[in-house]
Write a protein that holds these residues in place. Structure first.
Motif, PDB file in Angstrom:
ATOM      1  N   MET A   1       3.099  47.842 -28.218  1.00 40.11           N
ATOM      2  CA  MET A   1       4.138  48.799 -28.000  1.00 40.11           C
ATOM      3  C   MET A   1       5.419  48.038 -27.670  1.00 40.11           C
ATOM      4  O   MET A   1       5.403  47.065 -26.931  1.00 40.11           O
ATOM      5  N   ILE A   2       6.521  48.503 -28.185  1.00 42.46           N
ATOM      6  CA  ILE A   2       7.810  47.859 -27.962  1.00 42.46           C
ATOM      7  C   ILE A   2       8.767  48.882 -27.349  1.00 42.46           C
ATOM      8  O   ILE A   2       8.929  49.981 -27.868  1.00 42.46           O
ATOM      9  N   TYR A   3       9.374  48.501 -26.242  1.00 39.76           N
ATOM     10  CA  TYR A   3      10.411  49.308 -25.608  1.00 39.76           C
ATOM     11  C   TYR A   3      11.739  48.589 -25.796  1.00 39.76           C
ATOM     12  O   TYR A   3      11.821  47.387 -25.582  1.00 39.76           O
ATOM     13  N   LEU A   4      12.766  49.330 -26.155  1.00 39.10           N
ATOM     14  CA  LEU A   4      14.125  48.785 -26.210  1.00 39.10           C
ATOM     15  C   LEU A   4      14.951  49.527 -25.170  1.00 39.10           C
ATOM     16  O   LEU A   4      15.110  50.741 -25.247  1.00 39.10           O
ATOM     17  N   LEU A   5      15.429  48.806 -24.185  1.00 46.77           N
ATOM     18  CA  LEU A   5      16.278  49.390 -23.152  1.00 46.77           C
ATOM     19  C   LEU A   5      17.704  48.971 -23.447  1.00 46.77           C
ATOM     20  O   LEU A   5      18.081  47.831 -23.249  1.00 46.77           O
ATOM     21  N   LEU A   6      18.487  49.914 -23.953  1.00 49.49           N
ATOM     22  CA  LEU A   6      19.854  49.629 -24.397  1.00 49.49           C
ATOM     23  C   LEU A   6      20.840  50.537 -23.685  1.00 49.49           C
ATOM     24  O   LEU A   6      20.471  51.615 -23.217  1.00 49.49           O
ATOM     25  N   GLY A   7      22.075  50.112 -23.639  1.00 48.48           N
ATOM     26  CA  GLY A   7      23.126  50.975 -23.114  1.00 48.48           C
ATOM     27  C   GLY A   7      23.875  50.335 -21.977  1.00 48.48           C
ATOM     28  O   GLY A   7      23.589  49.223 -21.546  1.00 48.48           O
ATOM     29  N   GLU A   8      24.861  51.070 -21.492  1.00 49.77           N
ATOM     30  CA  GLU A   8      25.741  50.561 -20.451  1.00 49.77           C
ATOM     31  C   GLU A   8      25.215  50.817 -19.045  1.00 49.77           C
ATOM     32  O   GLU A   8      25.705  50.232 -18.092  1.00 49.77           O
ATOM     33  N   ASN A   9      24.221  51.682 -18.893  1.00 49.00           N
ATOM     34  CA  ASN A   9      23.699  52.020 -17.575  1.00 49.00           C
ATOM     35  C   ASN A   9      22.642  50.979 -17.169  1.00 49.00           C
ATOM     36  O   ASN A   9      21.449  51.176 -17.340  1.00 49.00           O
ATOM     37  N   THR A  10      23.107  49.873 -16.630  1.00 52.47           N
ATOM     38  CA  THR A  10      22.184  48.790 -16.277  1.00 52.47           C
ATOM     39  C   THR A  10      21.262  49.176 -15.128  1.00 52.47           C
ATOM     40  O   THR A  10      20.133  48.698 -15.059  1.00 52.47           O
ATOM     41  N   TYR A  11      21.723  50.041 -14.238  1.00 53.29           N
ATOM     42  CA  TYR A  11      20.875  50.472 -13.125  1.00 53.29           C
ATOM     43  C   TYR A  11      19.601  51.138 -13.639  1.00 53.29           C
ATOM     44  O   TYR A  11      18.501  50.814 -13.197  1.00 53.29           O
ATOM     45  N   ARG A  12      19.745  52.060 -14.582  1.00 53.60           N
ATOM     46  CA  ARG A  12      18.569  52.756 -15.126  1.00 53.60           C
ATOM     47  C   ARG A  12      17.697  51.815 -15.944  1.00 53.60           C
ATOM     48  O   ARG A  12      16.471  51.917 -15.938  1.00 53.60           O
ATOM     49  N   ALA A  13      18.301  50.871 -16.659  1.00 50.59           N
ATOM     50  CA  ALA A  13      17.520  49.902 -17.438  1.00 50.59           C
ATOM     51  C   ALA A  13      16.691  49.025 -16.509  1.00 50.59           C
ATOM     52  O   ALA A  13      15.508  48.775 -16.770  1.00 50.59           O
ATOM     53  N   ILE A  14      17.299  48.565 -15.409  1.00 50.09           N
ATOM     54  CA  ILE A  14      16.563  47.732 -14.452  1.00 50.09           C
ATOM     55  C   ILE A  14      15.451  48.535 -13.791  1.00 50.09           C
ATOM     56  O   ILE A  14      14.325  48.043 -13.607  1.00 50.09           O
TER      57      ILE A  14
ATOM     58  N   GLY B   1      17.495  35.964 -23.788  1.00 51.85           N
ATOM     59  CA  GLY B   1      17.821  35.628 -25.166  1.00 51.85           C
ATOM     60  C   GLY B   1      19.066  34.777 -25.299  1.00 51.85           C
ATOM     61  O   GLY B   1      19.183  33.974 -26.219  1.00 51.85           O
ATOM     62  N   ALA B   2      20.005  34.918 -24.360  1.00 50.05           N
ATOM     63  CA  ALA B   2      21.233  34.135 -24.418  1.00 50.05           C
ATOM     64  C   ALA B   2      20.968  32.650 -24.170  1.00 50.05           C
ATOM     65  O   ALA B   2      21.719  31.802 -24.626  1.00 50.05           O
ATOM     66  N   ASP B   3      19.885  32.342 -23.465  1.00 47.49           N
ATOM     67  CA  ASP B   3      19.548  30.954 -23.145  1.00 47.49           C
ATOM     68  C   ASP B   3      18.402  30.408 -23.987  1.00 47.49           C
ATOM     69  O   ASP B   3      17.917  29.311 -23.731  1.00 47.49           O
ATOM     70  N   SER B   4      17.940  31.176 -24.965  1.00 47.22           N
ATOM     71  CA  SER B   4      16.752  30.794 -25.729  1.00 47.22           C
ATOM     72  C   SER B   4      17.048  30.709 -27.220  1.00 47.22           C
ATOM     73  O   SER B   4      17.814  31.506 -27.762  1.00 47.22           O
TER      74      SER B   4
ATOM     75  N   VAL C   1      18.623  39.880 -25.677  1.00 45.84           N
ATOM     76  CA  VAL C   1      18.154  39.288 -26.928  1.00 45.84           C
ATOM     77  C   VAL C   1      18.866  39.858 -28.154  1.00 45.84           C
ATOM     78  O   VAL C   1      19.128  39.133 -29.098  1.00 45.84           O
ATOM     79  N   ILE C   2      19.206  41.120 -28.133  1.00 46.37           N
ATOM     80  CA  ILE C   2      19.833  41.725 -29.312  1.00 46.37           C
ATOM     81  C   ILE C   2      21.256  41.212 -29.491  1.00 46.37           C
ATOM     82  O   ILE C   2      21.682  40.937 -30.611  1.00 46.37           O
ATOM     83  N   SER C   3      21.968  41.045 -28.391  1.00 49.53           N
ATOM     84  CA  SER C   3      23.335  40.519 -28.516  1.00 49.53           C
ATOM     85  C   SER C   3      23.332  39.052 -28.929  1.00 49.53           C
ATOM     86  O   SER C   3      24.210  38.600 -29.648  1.00 49.53           O
ATOM     87  N   ALA C   4      22.329  38.299 -28.473  1.00 52.43           N
ATOM     88  CA  ALA C   4      22.261  36.874 -28.807  1.00 52.43           C
ATOM     89  C   ALA C   4      21.620  36.616 -30.166  1.00 52.43           C
ATOM     90  O   ALA C   4      21.987  35.671 -30.865  1.00 52.43           O
TER      91      ALA C   4
END
Length: 87
Positions: free
Chosen positions: A1-14, A39-42, A68-71
């Motif tokens: 199963m793959i979850y993608l947590l995207l968006g500007e609301n970092t509180y809810r993603a965390i 992903g930015a460091d990998s 990871v998606i941005s990097a």
């Protein structure tokens, strides 16, 4: 199963990520089969290698990839085309 947590609301993603970790721990009893990578460091190849490798300690694994998606936007294409076997 793959979850993608995207968006500007970092509180809810965390909060959602914490919920997923707790659920994994309660079902598997250990976080030994959990990997967390930024992903930015990998390198792209390291991420693909991690996704394609099997765990020696548990049949289930939790892999958390941050930024990871941005990097590495090409990763979405690789996953959607299933160019490798997810275990």
């Amino acid at each position: 199963m793959i979850y993608l947590l995207l968006g500007e609301n970092t509180y809810r993603a965390i909060a959602k990520m914490r919920e997923i970790k707790q659920s994994f721990f309660s079902k598997n009893g250990s976080l030994a089969a959990m990997n967390e990578l930024d992903g930015a460091d990998s390198a792209f190849e390291d991420i693909i290698s991690l996704l394609g490798s099997a765990s020696l300690f548990s049949p289930k694994r939790l892999i958390i990839l941050k930024n990871v998606i941005s990097a590495h936007p090409e990763l979405l294409g690789v996953i959607s085309e299933q160019k490798y076997s997810l275990r």
